[in-house]
Scaffold this motif. Sequence first.
Motif, PDB file in Angstrom:
ATOM      1  N   GLY A   4      22.127 -54.007  13.707  1.00 51.30           N
ATOM      2  CA  GLY A   4      22.514 -52.896  12.849  1.00 51.30           C
ATOM      3  C   GLY A   4      23.187 -51.755  13.585  1.00 51.30           C
ATOM      4  N   VAL A   5      23.163 -51.781  14.905  1.00 55.67           N
ATOM      5  CA  VAL A   5      23.792 -50.708  15.690  1.00 55.67           C
ATOM      6  C   VAL A   5      25.307 -50.779  15.546  1.00 55.67           C
ATOM      7  CG1 VAL A   5      24.079 -49.703  17.974  1.00 55.67           C
ATOM      8  CG2 VAL A   5      21.910 -50.744  17.353  1.00 55.67           C
ATOM      9  N   LEU A   6      25.917 -49.652  15.257  1.00 52.21           N
ATOM     10  CA  LEU A   6      27.366 -49.560  15.129  1.00 52.21           C
ATOM     11  C   LEU A   6      27.948 -48.924  16.381  1.00 52.21           C
ATOM     12  CD1 LEU A   6      30.004 -49.730  13.397  1.00 52.21           C
ATOM     13  CD2 LEU A   6      29.475 -47.385  12.656  1.00 52.21           C
ATOM     14  N   ARG A  32      21.222 -45.901  15.482  1.00 52.66           N
ATOM     15  CA  ARG A  32      22.089 -46.148  14.322  1.00 52.66           C
ATOM     16  C   ARG A  32      23.531 -46.386  14.758  1.00 52.66           C
ATOM     17  NH1 ARG A  32      22.001 -41.903   9.425  1.00 52.66           N
ATOM     18  NH2 ARG A  32      19.801 -42.410   9.690  1.00 52.66           N
ATOM     19  N   SER A  33      24.026 -45.559  15.677  1.00 52.45           N
ATOM     20  CA  SER A  33      25.413 -45.691  16.106  1.00 52.45           C
ATOM     21  C   SER A  33      25.605 -45.091  17.494  1.00 52.45           C
ATOM     22  CB  SER A  33      26.364 -45.009  15.110  1.00 52.45           C
ATOM     23  OG  SER A  33      26.027 -43.634  14.944  1.00 52.45           O
ATOM     24  N   VAL A  34      26.611 -45.626  18.203  1.00 53.35           N
ATOM     25  CA  VAL A  34      26.953 -45.168  19.548  1.00 53.35           C
ATOM     26  C   VAL A  34      28.447 -44.891  19.593  1.00 53.35           C
ATOM     27  CG1 VAL A  34      26.949 -45.696  22.015  1.00 53.35           C
ATOM     28  CG2 VAL A  34      25.105 -46.581  20.545  1.00 53.35           C
ATOM     29  N   LEU A  35      28.818 -43.673  19.951  1.00 56.03           N
ATOM     30  CA  LEU A  35      30.214 -43.294  20.126  1.00 56.03           C
ATOM     31  C   LEU A  35      30.556 -43.474  21.598  1.00 56.03           C
ATOM     32  CD1 LEU A  35      32.849 -42.022  19.012  1.00 56.03           C
ATOM     33  CD2 LEU A  35      31.882 -39.777  19.596  1.00 56.03           C
ATOM     34  N   CYS A  36      31.460 -44.405  21.885  1.00 56.44           N
ATOM     35  CA  CYS A  36      31.815 -44.736  23.266  1.00 56.44           C
ATOM     36  C   CYS A  36      33.124 -44.048  23.629  1.00 56.44           C
ATOM     37  CB  CYS A  36      31.970 -46.249  23.422  1.00 56.44           C
ATOM     38  SG  CYS A  36      30.494 -47.194  22.989  1.00 56.44           S
ATOM     39  N   LEU A  37      33.037 -43.101  24.556  1.00 56.04           N
ATOM     40  CA  LEU A  37      34.211 -42.335  24.963  1.00 56.04           C
ATOM     41  C   LEU A  37      34.900 -43.036  26.133  1.00 56.04           C
ATOM     42  CD1 LEU A  37      32.673 -38.761  24.718  1.00 56.04           C
ATOM     43  CD2 LEU A  37      34.049 -39.966  23.020  1.00 56.04           C
ATOM     44  N   PHE A  41      16.786 -34.861  21.129  1.00 56.08           N
ATOM     45  CA  PHE A  41      15.986 -35.950  21.688  1.00 56.08           C
ATOM     46  C   PHE A  41      15.380 -36.846  20.613  1.00 56.08           C
ATOM     47  CE2 PHE A  41      14.875 -34.217  26.195  1.00 56.08           C
ATOM     48  CZ  PHE A  41      16.236 -34.060  26.443  1.00 56.08           C
ATOM     49  N   ASP A  42      15.427 -36.446  19.365  1.00 56.10           N
ATOM     50  CA  ASP A  42      14.903 -37.267  18.270  1.00 56.10           C
ATOM     51  C   ASP A  42      16.006 -38.017  17.526  1.00 56.10           C
ATOM     52  OD1 ASP A  42      12.215 -36.461  18.647  1.00 56.10           O
ATOM     53  OD2 ASP A  42      12.606 -34.591  17.580  1.00 56.10           O
ATOM     54  N   SER A  43      17.244 -37.880  18.006  1.00 49.93           N
ATOM     55  CA  SER A  43      18.379 -38.465  17.300  1.00 49.93           C
ATOM     56  C   SER A  43      18.410 -39.984  17.397  1.00 49.93           C
ATOM     57  CB  SER A  43      19.681 -37.901  17.873  1.00 49.93           C
ATOM     58  OG  SER A  43      20.807 -38.547  17.323  1.00 49.93           O
ATOM     59  N   ASP A  44      19.047 -40.619  16.420  1.00 49.85           N
ATOM     60  CA  ASP A  44      19.293 -42.052  16.482  1.00 49.85           C
ATOM     61  C   ASP A  44      20.786 -42.340  16.611  1.00 49.85           C
ATOM     62  OD1 ASP A  44      20.131 -41.385  13.943  1.00 49.85           O
ATOM     63  OD2 ASP A  44      18.764 -42.748  12.898  1.00 49.85           O
ATOM     64  N   ARG A  45      21.550 -41.309  16.995  1.00 47.83           N
ATOM     65  CA  ARG A  45      22.980 -41.462  17.263  1.00 47.83           C
ATOM     66  C   ARG A  45      23.253 -41.011  18.697  1.00 47.83           C
ATOM     67  NH1 ARG A  45      23.720 -39.780  11.628  1.00 47.83           N
ATOM     68  NH2 ARG A  45      24.765 -41.478  10.517  1.00 47.83           N
ATOM     69  N   LEU A  46      24.023 -41.819  19.419  1.00 50.70           N
ATOM     70  CA  LEU A  46      24.256 -41.595  20.836  1.00 50.70           C
ATOM     71  C   LEU A  46      25.744 -41.411  21.109  1.00 50.70           C
ATOM     72  CD1 LEU A  46      22.662 -41.660  23.600  1.00 50.70           C
ATOM     73  CD2 LEU A  46      23.404 -44.052  23.778  1.00 50.70           C
ATOM     74  N   ILE A  47      26.059 -40.525  22.039  1.00 48.57           N
ATOM     75  CA  ILE A  47      27.416 -40.373  22.552  1.00 48.57           C
ATOM     76  C   ILE A  47      27.382 -40.812  24.011  1.00 48.57           C
ATOM     77  CG2 ILE A  47      29.296 -38.773  23.097  1.00 48.57           C
ATOM     78  CD1 ILE A  47      28.215 -36.958  20.846  1.00 48.57           C
ATOM     79  N   LEU A  48      28.164 -41.818  24.357  1.00 46.06           N
ATOM     80  CA  LEU A  48      28.161 -42.362  25.709  1.00 46.06           C
ATOM     81  C   LEU A  48      29.495 -42.072  26.379  1.00 46.06           C
ATOM     82  CD1 LEU A  48      26.646 -44.045  27.843  1.00 46.06           C
ATOM     83  CD2 LEU A  48      27.696 -46.093  26.833  1.00 46.06           C
TER      84      LEU A  48
END
Length: 216
Positions: A182-184, A147-152, A51-58
């Motif tokens: 800055g979001v990747l 920081r970044s979002v991994l889009c599946l 819950f403290d992460s700045d990286r997301l998996i969607l």
Amino acid sequence: MKTIHELNSEIVDCRLCPRLVEWREKVAVERRKSFMDQTYWGRAVPYFGDFDSDRLILGLAPAAHGANRTGRMFTGDRSGDWLFAALHRAGVANQPTSVEIGDGLELTGALMAASCHCAPPDNKPLPSELQACNGYLKQLLAARHWRSVLCLGSIAWTVAHRTMGQPIAKFGHGATNRFDSGVLLVGSYHPSQQNTFTGRLTEPMLDAAIGLWLER
């Protein structure tokens, strides 16, 4: 600004989409033969991970007999088998399997979200259902700098762009788009059986996309 815990409470109780509510609850009652002795979750599936992460998996949406059964994203189905094994190889997950809540799985530096938090018929949420669920994602994305979002998959890729108010770049496996904030964004084919069984998505390909998302 709502916390992730507060958003999760709202998501679990959500009944905004009658078609999805009816379907998820129907599946939970009828169940698959191999899971007849189990009690299905049968509700919208909340965020999972750090819950403290700045990286997301969607991702797209819970599987009817996966997360809709277990109550945890990508847990209890073949897509999760692939994804968590890859996250374990990358050092994000503490174990390579995700079977059920309480199995000890933890993520470090990653939070999992869905474009649609309820299991849809045929794994295909309607545009109106994606829009109804998007309010949760908007609040999540506004809660911190990501920081970044991994889009599946292409739907998650499109949803992420629209939610952040950005022109939609061309989707492809390994596609990237860095916004002025800055979001990747990193695109990956979804680890569904349709992609993994046919060889459209291989383990090295998934590892490479996760590597881009981790910016290593």
